[in-house]
Each structure stands twice: as structure tokens, then as C-alpha cells.
Design an enzyme around this catalytic site. Structure first.
Site, short mmCIF file in Angstrom:
data_model
loop_
_atom_site.label_atom_id
_atom_site.label_comp_id
_atom_site.label_asym_id
_atom_site.label_seq_id
_atom_site.Cartn_x
_atom_site.Cartn_y
_atom_site.Cartn_z
N ASN A 99 6.21 -1.40 -0.04
CA ASN A 99 7.08 -2.50 0.38
C ASN A 99 6.24 -3.48 1.21
OD1 ASN A 99 8.82 -4.05 2.07
ND2 ASN A 99 10.49 -2.69 1.55
N ASP B 146 7.26 -6.38 2.55
CA ASP B 146 8.08 -7.29 3.37
C ASP B 146 7.40 -7.70 4.67
OD1 ASP B 146 10.12 -7.14 1.55
OD2 ASP B 146 11.30 -5.70 2.69
N HIS B 147 6.76 -6.73 5.31
CA HIS B 147 6.28 -7.03 6.66
C HIS B 147 4.96 -7.78 6.68
CE1 HIS B 147 9.82 -5.52 8.37
NE2 HIS B 147 9.72 -4.43 7.63
N ARG C 136 4.32 -17.64 11.85
CA ARG C 136 3.66 -18.92 12.09
C ARG C 136 4.02 -19.99 11.06
NH1 ARG C 136 -0.57 -18.93 15.96
NH2 ARG C 136 0.33 -17.70 17.62
N HIS D 103 12.14 -7.08 -0.40
CA HIS D 103 13.57 -7.28 -0.10
C HIS D 103 13.80 -8.75 0.19
CE1 HIS D 103 17.19 -5.89 2.61
NE2 HIS D 103 17.54 -6.78 1.68
N ARG E 35 16.07 -11.01 1.59
CA ARG E 35 17.28 -10.96 2.41
C ARG E 35 17.98 -12.30 2.39
NH1 ARG E 35 17.05 -6.26 6.11
NH2 ARG E 35 18.99 -7.04 6.97
N ARG F 118 14.16 -13.65 5.98
CA ARG F 118 13.32 -13.45 7.17
C ARG F 118 11.93 -12.93 6.81
NH1 ARG F 118 16.15 -8.19 9.83
NH2 ARG F 118 18.01 -9.43 9.52
N GLU G 274 14.61 -5.43 -3.81
CA GLU G 274 15.74 -4.95 -3.00
C GLU G 274 16.67 -6.12 -2.76
OE1 GLU G 274 14.53 -3.14 0.62
OE2 GLU G 274 13.26 -1.69 -0.38
N THR H 67 16.72 -3.72 10.45
CA THR H 67 16.28 -3.27 9.14
C THR H 67 17.51 -2.68 8.45
OG1 THR H 67 14.72 -1.82 7.96
CG2 THR H 67 15.53 -1.04 10.10
N THR H 68 17.32 -2.14 7.24
CA THR H 68 18.48 -1.63 6.52
C THR H 68 18.97 -0.35 7.18
OG1 THR H 68 17.40 -2.49 4.56
CG2 THR H 68 19.34 -1.14 4.21
N GLU I 18 18.18 5.82 -4.48
CA GLU I 18 17.14 6.02 -3.46
C GLU I 18 17.83 6.60 -2.24
OE1 GLU I 18 14.23 2.93 -2.93
OE2 GLU I 18 13.98 3.44 -0.81
N HIS J 51 12.45 4.88 3.60
CA HIS J 51 12.82 4.29 4.89
C HIS J 51 12.27 5.11 6.04
CE1 HIS J 51 14.79 1.81 7.84
NE2 HIS J 51 15.06 0.98 6.86
N GLY J 52 11.39 4.49 6.79
CA GLY J 52 10.85 5.10 8.00
C GLY J 52 9.70 6.06 7.78
#
Ligand code: PXP
Length: 253
Positions: A10, A12-13, A21, A46, A48, A52, A73, A103-104, A154, A197-198
Site C-alpha cells: 500500500n 498511500d503514505h 508539501r 486508497h 479517499r 488526503r 481501495e 485510518t480505516t 480482506e 492493517h497494522g
């Protein structure tokens, strides 16, 4: 012998850092290509409602430029459905989404949302998108996924991860056992079972050892770890830990 366990990354981050920025760097597409070169089997992103992290043009670029399957996602909204139908990614994972959450948090209530989800699952399926529902490891949620005709679920591993990191070993073990039991149940009713997740280096192995789980989707930990060791090394280490857990569990079975 257990079946192959795929690793979906994933990204996303990577986009979260970019968006801090407002420019183009770091580029999540570059991260996806690096993940591919490092042993990932798929890319997850994802989109969203508030954009974001991943943005609309990221989805278009990922679709055009990566050869790995893309797992989009998405919330069960008409806007997201139209986007998914336009791009036709390999897979779409339907997640619950609340604007204020970090988060989800928690799984999708498939059992309570059958009527709303049915046309979405059907239209994605007709478009050739493999639909996955991100749910808690509960029998009624798995039954609902099967009733909806979703080929994949999932299982949400967030609670397992939280309990383990809080030092509640017994609680984490109860959660792991519940995930394992529900993975078996899901496979027995014809669902392909994923989890995520996590997950991090510290807790991936008990989940990777569950034979019925076919794919793990992991993001935040790997992107965080990449700050210290680089994305290639973080993906490779996760892959190694997953393979090791699978091998040990397979030999013991
Ligand atoms: N799977 C799903 C369905 C998710 O929503 C997320 C978080 O976006 C993940 C996996 C990855 O979670 P994490 O970033 O904690 O590894």
C-alpha cells in the site's frame, strides 16, 4: 503445502508525505515501481473522498505504468464506483470510510449493508474487477460477502496488531485465533481470503502462518521503515518474514 502468500504494498503514505508539501515528491508511482522490483505481488492504493493521500491522477498513472495488479481501495459511494468503472483496476477493495478517521477503523458492515453493496459489487464484477470486502473476522460478515457474490474478503488485522503492541499477549492470541478460524471458514465457503492493517515485522508472522490467507496488504509500516533502510530493503525483509512463517507453518502441518 500451503498456497502462495502474495504481498500487496500500500503506497498511500508515500503520497501522504508528498502532499505535506503539495508538490510531486516523493512520487507514489516511483514507490510502486520500486516495490515491484523488490518482490511485491501487487500495489494497493486508497482513493479517499478527501484525497488526503492518493489522488485521481495517481490512479491513472498507476494503471498506465505499473505491470503489477492494482488493488483500488474505495468507499461504497457512487463517485468511487464511477472512478473504479472508468479505470477497471485488477481489484477493488471496498472499505468503510469516515472523513474524521485517521485510518480505516474497523471493517465494513457487509451484513448490515447488503442492499447498498449489492449493485456496487455486481457492477464492478461485470466490469471484470475482482471485488474484495474489508471486513472483521466474523462469520456473519463472511456469509454476507458470499451472499453478495464478492470473490474475495480482506480480514481486518487492526485489533490483533493493537493488542500485541499494547502488550496484551493473551488478547492478541485470541484475535489471531479468531482470524485463523474465520480464514478457514471463509475458504470453506469459497471465498479467497486476504488480510491486512497494522502489520509490521513484529507481528506479520502469526498472520502469514495462516494457510488459508492468500494475500497480505501492508503499507504504513513499510513506508515508515523505508525512511531508515529504503523501500527495497523494507519490502524484501517483509517478504522474507512472510516466506519464513509460511515455510515453518507448512513443515509443521
Ligand atoms: N488493507 C486495507 C483494506 C486498508 O484500508 C489498509 C490501510 O489503508 C491496509 C490494508 C494497510 O494498512 P497499513 O497501512 O496499516 O499497513
Amino acid at each position: 503445502m500451503s498456497e502462495e502468500l502474495r504481498l500487496g504494498i500500500n503506497i498511500d503514505h508515500v503520497a501522504t508525505v508528498r502532499n505535506a508539501r503539495g508538490g510531486d515528491h516523493p512520487d507514489p508511482l516511483r514507490a510502486a515501481k520500486l516495490a515491484e522490483a523488490s518482490g511485491a505481488d501487487g500495489i494497493t492504493a486508497h482513493l479517499r473522498e478527501d484525497r488526503r493521500h492518493i489522488r485521481d491522477d495517481d490512479i491513472a498513472r498507476l494503471m498506465q505504468e505499473i505491470s503489477l495488479p492494482l488493488n483500488l481501495e474505495m468507499a461504497a459511494t457512487d463517485e468511487m464506483l464511477q472512478i473504479a468503472l472508468r479505470h477497471g483496476p485488477h481489484a477493488a477493495c471496498i472499505v468503510p470510510e469516515r472523513r474524521e478517521e485517521r485510518t480505516t477503523e474497523g471493517g465494513l458492515d457487509a451484513a448490515g449493508g447488503i442492499d447498498k453493496l449489492r449493485p456496487i459489487v455486481a457492477r464492478l464484477g461485470e466490469r471484470g474487477v475482482r471485488v474484495s470486502l474489508f471486513i472483521e473476522a466474523e462469520e456473519r460478515q463472511l456469509d454476507a460477502a458470499a451472499a453478495l457474490g464478492a470473490p474475495v474478503v480482506e480480514l481486518h488485522t487492526g485489533r490483533f496488531c493493537d493488542l500485541g503492541r499494547e502488550g496484551d499477549k493473551a488478547g492478541a492470541e485470541r484475535e489471531r485465533a479468531r482470524i485463523a478460524e474465520m480464514a478457514r471458514y471463509g475458504a470453506s465457503i469459497g471465498l479467497e481470503v486476504h488480510a491486512g492493517h497494522g502489520l509490521g515485522y513484529d507481528n506479520v508472522q502469526p498472520i502469514a502462518a495462516i494457510a488459508e490467507i492468500r494475500e497480505l496488504n501492508i503499507g504504513h509500516y513499510l513506508v515508515g521503515e523505508a525512511i531508515f533502510v529504503g523501500l527495497e530493503a523494507s519490502v524484501q525483509e517483509m517478504r522474507r518474514l512472510m516466506d519464513e512463517a509460511r515455510e515453518i507453518a507448512g513443515a509443521a502441518a
